[in-house]
Design a protein around this motif. Structure first.
Motif, PDB file in Angstrom:
ATOM      1  N   ASP A  12       0.842  -1.209   0.000  1.00 33.18           N
ATOM      2  CA  ASP A  12       0.000   0.000   0.000  1.00 33.18           C
ATOM      3  C   ASP A  12       0.874   1.256   0.000  1.00 33.18           C
ATOM      4  N   PHE A  13       1.954   1.210   0.785  1.00 33.80           N
ATOM      5  CA  PHE A  13       2.846   2.373   0.858  1.00 33.80           C
ATOM      6  C   PHE A  13       3.548   2.587  -0.489  1.00 33.80           C
ATOM      7  N   ILE A  14       4.011   1.485  -1.066  1.00 33.49           N
ATOM      8  CA  ILE A  14       4.714   1.607  -2.354  1.00 33.49           C
ATOM      9  C   ILE A  14       3.767   2.199  -3.409  1.00 33.49           C
ATOM     10  N   GLU A  15       2.507   1.786  -3.357  1.00 33.31           N
ATOM     11  CA  GLU A  15       1.549   2.335  -4.317  1.00 33.31           C
ATOM     12  C   GLU A  15       1.408   3.854  -4.110  1.00 33.31           C
ATOM     13  N   LEU A  16       1.382   4.264  -2.859  1.00 34.90           N
ATOM     14  CA  LEU A  16       1.258   5.707  -2.583  1.00 34.90           C
ATOM     15  C   LEU A  16       2.459   6.494  -3.089  1.00 34.90           C
ATOM     16  N   ILE A  17       3.666   5.953  -2.818  1.00 32.90           N
ATOM     17  CA  ILE A  17       4.833   6.738  -3.259  1.00 32.90           C
ATOM     18  C   ILE A  17       4.969   6.703  -4.789  1.00 32.90           C
ATOM     19  N   ASP A  18       4.440   5.635  -5.401  1.00 33.13           N
ATOM     20  CA  ASP A  18       4.411   5.633  -6.874  1.00 33.13           C
ATOM     21  C   ASP A  18       3.509   6.757  -7.387  1.00 33.13           C
ATOM     22  N   GLN A  19       2.422   7.015  -6.666  1.00 36.39           N
ATOM     23  CA  GLN A  19       1.522   8.115  -7.073  1.00 36.39           C
ATOM     24  C   GLN A  19       2.240   9.463  -6.932  1.00 36.39           C
ATOM     25  N   LEU A  20       3.043   9.567  -5.880  1.00 32.28           N
ATOM     26  CA  LEU A  20       3.808  10.818  -5.704  1.00 32.28           C
ATOM     27  C   LEU A  20       4.825  10.970  -6.827  1.00 32.28           C
ATOM     28  N   GLU A  21       5.474   9.866  -7.175  1.00 37.29           N
ATOM     29  CA  GLU A  21       6.462   9.901  -8.268  1.00 37.29           C
ATOM     30  C   GLU A  21       5.783  10.389  -9.556  1.00 37.29           C
ATOM     31  N   GLU A  22       4.610   9.852  -9.818  1.00 37.58           N
ATOM     32  CA  GLU A  22       3.843  10.243 -11.007  1.00 37.58           C
ATOM     33  C   GLU A  22       3.528  11.745 -10.950  1.00 37.58           C
ATOM     34  N   THR A  23       3.072  12.191  -9.782  1.00 37.81           N
ATOM     35  CA  THR A  23       2.717  13.606  -9.607  1.00 37.81           C
ATOM     36  C   THR A  23       3.916  14.509  -9.869  1.00 37.81           C
ATOM     37  N   LEU A  24       5.088  14.052  -9.382  1.00 47.16           N
ATOM     38  CA  LEU A  24       6.274  14.921  -9.465  1.00 47.16           C
ATOM     39  C   LEU A  24       7.053  14.732 -10.770  1.00 47.16           C
ATOM     40  N   SER A  25       6.564  13.826 -11.629  1.00 49.07           N
ATOM     41  CA  SER A  25       7.341  13.539 -12.838  1.00 49.07           C
ATOM     42  C   SER A  25       7.386  14.737 -13.787  1.00 49.07           C
ATOM     43  N   ASP A  26       6.367  15.597 -13.739  1.00 51.72           N
ATOM     44  CA  ASP A  26       6.388  16.760 -14.636  1.00 51.72           C
ATOM     45  C   ASP A  26       6.151  18.067 -13.877  1.00 51.72           C
ATOM     46  N   GLN A  27       6.389  18.055 -12.584  1.00 52.81           N
ATOM     47  CA  GLN A  27       6.295  19.321 -11.842  1.00 52.81           C
ATOM     48  C   GLN A  27       7.314  19.310 -10.709  1.00 52.81           C
ATOM     49  N   GLN A  28       7.795  20.507 -10.389  1.00 52.76           N
ATOM     50  CA  GLN A  28       8.848  20.647  -9.373  1.00 52.76           C
ATOM     51  C   GLN A  28       8.321  20.478  -7.963  1.00 52.76           C
ATOM     52  N   TRP A  29       7.084  20.957  -7.759  1.00 50.01           N
ATOM     53  CA  TRP A  29       6.509  21.003  -6.410  1.00 50.01           C
ATOM     54  C   TRP A  29       5.122  20.385  -6.439  1.00 50.01           C
ATOM     55  N   LEU A  30       4.618  20.001  -5.265  1.00 54.75           N
ATOM     56  CA  LEU A  30       3.318  19.329  -5.246  1.00 54.75           C
ATOM     57  C   LEU A  30       2.203  20.235  -5.736  1.00 54.75           C
ATOM     58  N   ILE A  31       2.314  21.529  -5.403  1.00 51.90           N
ATOM     59  CA  ILE A  31       1.256  22.470  -5.785  1.00 51.90           C
ATOM     60  C   ILE A  31       1.896  23.731  -6.383  1.00 51.90           C
TER      61      ILE A  31
END
Ligand SMILES: N[C@@H](CCC(=O)N[C@@H](CS)C(=O)NCC(=O)O)C(=O)O
Length: 227
Positions: free
Chosen positions: A167-186
């Motif tokens: 479950d944790f690995i899935e979450l950090i994969d989502q973060l990786e995806e989010t950060l793949s084309d942006q510098q910051w979360l928001i």
């Protein structure tokens, strides 16, 4: 206390205390730290009604809870590297990330620290730093029992390790995806969302075997290094 340097009451190894240190550093506010390691731990509970750390003494005031401290620092030092977006939508997203970090990621951090012998031994070293050697043994035995009870009460430790890890690995994969084309979360700059989430991940990385999974993600690693 009014003109004194700020004092952060902390456990150095707490992700919420790490979050406050990062905010203070970001805003270049000078501060000292007071640690509650070893047998000093029960004193921390007396610093506020809630009994948790971090607690910050600043400008004659005592503020507890990292969310409240963050808001106080933003209100009182708005010109020094603002961390709360002005845009209403971004601010709403920031709050959701901050809450997710404290309400979800924190429990993974807790689980990976206290439920695995190697991680617990490392954590106990941090919790005993600066204290007489015999206190380490007390921390290692009594401390862990208390924390394992909390984990059971929360529920996460009732699931098999493999499932929690997946479950944790899935979450950090989502973060990786989010950060793949942006510098910051928001948005276009570092916000409290980045600091809150990264502070939990930094602690997971520092003490647990999940560090290997985190360092395998390039965008996430680059982002963590920038916080
Ligand atoms: N919502 C609080 C959570 C703080 C928190 O849970 N701190 C932990 C240390 S990581 C604590 O003080 N635990 C001791 C306890 O629960 O009695 C914040 O954001 O500051």
């Amino acid at each position: 206390m009014a003109n004194d340097i700020a004092v952060l009451h902390q456990w150095e190894v707490s992700p919420f205390c790490g979050k406050v240190r990062r905010i203070l550093d970001e805003k270049k506010i000078p501060y000292k730290t007071k640690n509650y390691n070893g047998r000093l731990a029960p004193l921390a509970a007396k610093l506020s009604d809630v009994g948790k750390l971090p607690v910050l003494d600043i400008n004659g005031e005592r503020i507890s809870d990292s969310h409240k401290i963050a808001q106080y620092l933003e209100d009182n030092f708005p010109d020094r590297n603002p961390l709360i977006p002005e845009n209403r939508k971004e601010k709403a997203q920031m709050k959701i990330y901050q809450d997710w970090a404290g309400g979800s990621l924190y429990w993974y951090c807790f689980y990976f620290r206290f439920n695995y012998d190697d991680a617990w031994n490392k954590t106990a070293e941090y919790f005993s730093k600066g204290r007489p050697a015999f206190e380490k043994q007390i921390v290692k035995s009594v401390g862990r029992i208390q924390y394992l009870k909390q984990l059971k009460g929360h529920g996460i430790s009732r699931y098999p390790k493999q499932q929690v890890e997946a479950d944790f690995i899935e979450l950090i994969d989502q973060l990786e995806e989010t950060l793949s084309d942006q510098q910051w979360l928001i948005g276009e700059r570092k916000t409290l969302a980045d600091i809150a989430v990264a502070s939990q991940l930094h602690e997971i990385k520092r003490t647990s075997h999940m560090a290997d999974h985190l360092t395998a993600l390039p965008s996430l690693t680059d982002w963590l290094n920038r916080i």
